[in-house]
Motif scaffolding. Sequence first.
Motif, PDB file in Angstrom:
ATOM      1  N   ASN A 258     -35.917 -30.880  36.849  1.00  0.00           N
ATOM      2  CA  ASN A 258     -36.621 -31.485  37.981  1.00  0.00           C
ATOM      3  C   ASN A 258     -38.123 -31.608  37.684  1.00  0.00           C
ATOM      4  O   ASN A 258     -38.960 -31.030  38.376  1.00  0.00           O
ATOM      5  CB  ASN A 258     -36.393 -30.643  39.239  1.00  0.00           C
ATOM      6  CG  ASN A 258     -36.792 -31.382  40.509  1.00  0.00           C
ATOM      7  OD1 ASN A 258     -37.316 -32.498  40.461  1.00  0.00           O
ATOM      8  ND2 ASN A 258     -36.564 -30.755  41.649  1.00  0.00           N
TER       9      ASN A 258
ATOM     10  N   ASN B  83     -40.125 -34.021  38.229  1.00  0.00           N
ATOM     11  CA  ASN B  83     -40.878 -34.693  39.289  1.00  0.00           C
ATOM     12  C   ASN B  83     -41.421 -33.697  40.308  1.00  0.00           C
ATOM     13  O   ASN B  83     -42.530 -33.880  40.832  1.00  0.00           O
ATOM     14  CB  ASN B  83     -39.985 -35.720  39.999  1.00  0.00           C
ATOM     15  CG  ASN B  83     -39.689 -36.919  39.119  1.00  0.00           C
ATOM     16  OD1 ASN B  83     -40.494 -37.259  38.235  1.00  0.00           O
ATOM     17  ND2 ASN B  83     -38.562 -37.573  39.338  1.00  0.00           N
ATOM     18  N   GLN B  84     -40.645 -32.652  40.599  1.00  0.00           N
ATOM     19  CA  GLN B  84     -41.115 -31.649  41.557  1.00  0.00           C
ATOM     20  C   GLN B  84     -42.265 -30.840  40.966  1.00  0.00           C
ATOM     21  O   GLN B  84     -43.177 -30.423  41.690  1.00  0.00           O
ATOM     22  CB  GLN B  84     -39.975 -30.717  41.958  1.00  0.00           C
ATOM     23  CG  GLN B  84     -40.323 -29.757  43.081  1.00  0.00           C
ATOM     24  CD  GLN B  84     -40.757 -30.483  44.357  1.00  0.00           C
ATOM     25  OE1 GLN B  84     -40.057 -31.377  44.838  1.00  0.00           O
ATOM     26  NE2 GLN B  84     -41.927 -30.121  44.885  1.00  0.00           N
TER      27      GLN B  84
ATOM     28  N   ILE C  58     -44.542 -32.044  38.933  1.00  0.00           N
ATOM     29  CA  ILE C  58     -45.706 -32.927  39.087  1.00  0.00           C
ATOM     30  C   ILE C  58     -46.214 -32.882  40.525  1.00  0.00           C
ATOM     31  O   ILE C  58     -47.432 -32.792  40.783  1.00  0.00           O
ATOM     32  CB  ILE C  58     -45.338 -34.368  38.680  1.00  0.00           C
ATOM     33  CG1 ILE C  58     -44.947 -34.417  37.204  1.00  0.00           C
ATOM     34  CG2 ILE C  58     -46.496 -35.324  38.957  1.00  0.00           C
ATOM     35  CD1 ILE C  58     -44.238 -35.703  36.804  1.00  0.00           C
ATOM     36  N   GLU C  59     -45.280 -32.930  41.479  1.00  0.00           N
ATOM     37  CA  GLU C  59     -45.653 -32.916  42.896  1.00  0.00           C
ATOM     38  C   GLU C  59     -46.332 -31.597  43.273  1.00  0.00           C
ATOM     39  O   GLU C  59     -47.317 -31.591  44.018  1.00  0.00           O
ATOM     40  CB  GLU C  59     -44.406 -33.135  43.762  1.00  0.00           C
ATOM     41  CG  GLU C  59     -44.702 -33.426  45.223  1.00  0.00           C
ATOM     42  CD  GLU C  59     -45.493 -34.708  45.432  1.00  0.00           C
ATOM     43  OE1 GLU C  59     -46.155 -34.823  46.483  1.00  0.00           O
ATOM     44  OE2 GLU C  59     -45.464 -35.594  44.560  1.00  0.00           O
TER      45      GLU C  59
ATOM     46  N   GLN D   3     -38.317 -28.955  31.113  1.00  0.00           N
ATOM     47  CA  GLN D   3     -38.720 -29.742  32.279  1.00  0.00           C
ATOM     48  C   GLN D   3     -40.244 -29.898  32.348  1.00  0.00           C
ATOM     49  O   GLN D   3     -40.752 -30.935  32.812  1.00  0.00           O
ATOM     50  CB  GLN D   3     -38.189 -29.112  33.567  1.00  0.00           C
ATOM     51  CG  GLN D   3     -38.657 -27.696  33.857  1.00  0.00           C
ATOM     52  CD  GLN D   3     -37.727 -26.626  33.306  1.00  0.00           C
ATOM     53  OE1 GLN D   3     -37.014 -26.857  32.338  1.00  0.00           O
ATOM     54  NE2 GLN D   3     -37.719 -25.449  33.940  1.00  0.00           N
TER      55      GLN D   3
ATOM     56  N   ALA E   6     -42.653 -33.326  32.214  1.00  0.00           N
ATOM     57  CA  ALA E   6     -43.638 -33.607  33.262  1.00  0.00           C
ATOM     58  C   ALA E   6     -45.058 -33.752  32.718  1.00  0.00           C
ATOM     59  O   ALA E   6     -45.911 -34.379  33.371  1.00  0.00           O
ATOM     60  CB  ALA E   6     -43.606 -32.483  34.297  1.00  0.00           C
TER      61      ALA E   6
ATOM     62  N   GLU F 118     -47.295 -37.075  32.796  1.00  0.00           N
ATOM     63  CA  GLU F 118     -47.704 -37.490  34.138  1.00  0.00           C
ATOM     64  C   GLU F 118     -48.762 -36.550  34.711  1.00  0.00           C
ATOM     65  O   GLU F 118     -49.646 -36.984  35.454  1.00  0.00           O
ATOM     66  CB  GLU F 118     -46.488 -37.535  35.070  1.00  0.00           C
ATOM     67  CG  GLU F 118     -45.660 -38.794  34.930  1.00  0.00           C
ATOM     68  CD  GLU F 118     -46.443 -40.060  35.269  1.00  0.00           C
ATOM     69  OE1 GLU F 118     -47.180 -40.062  36.287  1.00  0.00           O
ATOM     70  OE2 GLU F 118     -46.334 -41.039  34.516  1.00  0.00           O
TER      71      GLU F 118
END
Length: 287
Positions: A223, A225-226, A228-229, A249, A253, A256
């Motif tokens: 995951n 994307n999480q 990065i968030e 993971q 990331a 980004e």
Amino acid sequence: MNVSQDTYAEKRKGNKKRFFILLLILLIPIFFTGFFVGKSFSAPKKPIEPEVIEDVEAPLVQEEQKPKEEEQSKEETSAVEKPTGKVVYLTFDDGPSKLTDEFLNVLQEHDVKATFFMQGKNLKKEYLQESVKRAVKERHYIGAHSMTHDFKKLYKENQFVPEMRETLELIRDITGESPQLVRPPYGSAPGLKNEQIRQQLVDAEIKVWDWTIDSQDWKLKDNPNQIIENIKLGTKDEKEIVLMHEKTQTLAALPEVIKFYKEQGYQFAIYDESDHFVLNFLNDIRL
């Protein structure tokens, strides 16, 4: 007749004598003039020697100057530029690992430097040591993250400082560098609440860094994307220290994350021992 002939002969002898005396008088100045003129023409031979000596010494002077120029360029290359304005420190724990080179590839591609906190049990693995050397060669910073990462041994059995010392020595043996920065596994709170351990750190002149942003990447498998968030939401100040780990993971990331901070106008920096600032959850200014 005989008298006149004798007189004539005597006159001739007298004329010859006067002629030779006159000739001698004329030749003497010419002889001395030629002697001194000859000496004056031979004198320029001596000044040739300095020219020969100068030609021989010239390359030696150049060779002596070269090392000074090389030393100066090395000093300029090795000097850490102090960042100004908005600054972010990307940090990676638990290495070295089989992913270390891939992390270094991404950082190199984006011209970014980072700070790694490595474990002694991994540093002992010879097949990973070339990656450690590469990280230092590419001007990343490597600090210690203990030998075992074991909470009980580190904090309850009071092995935190001995383990950090051993890890720092391993880094020195592998890289030739002598770092003094460590990151406590699980953070300085609750780990370093023991005043005795903190005093041991002060006595050993070891510095401690925690973090301002926890990406929580270790529990976000598959995951990115999480991750990065989480980093975006946690970024609030002009100086941020991001906690990440050498995980698959996190590697996914990372591009980004770098892009985000560049768009936000942050400079990327590594820990600089000559410009240490306090960053521990206990706010102990000695660390």
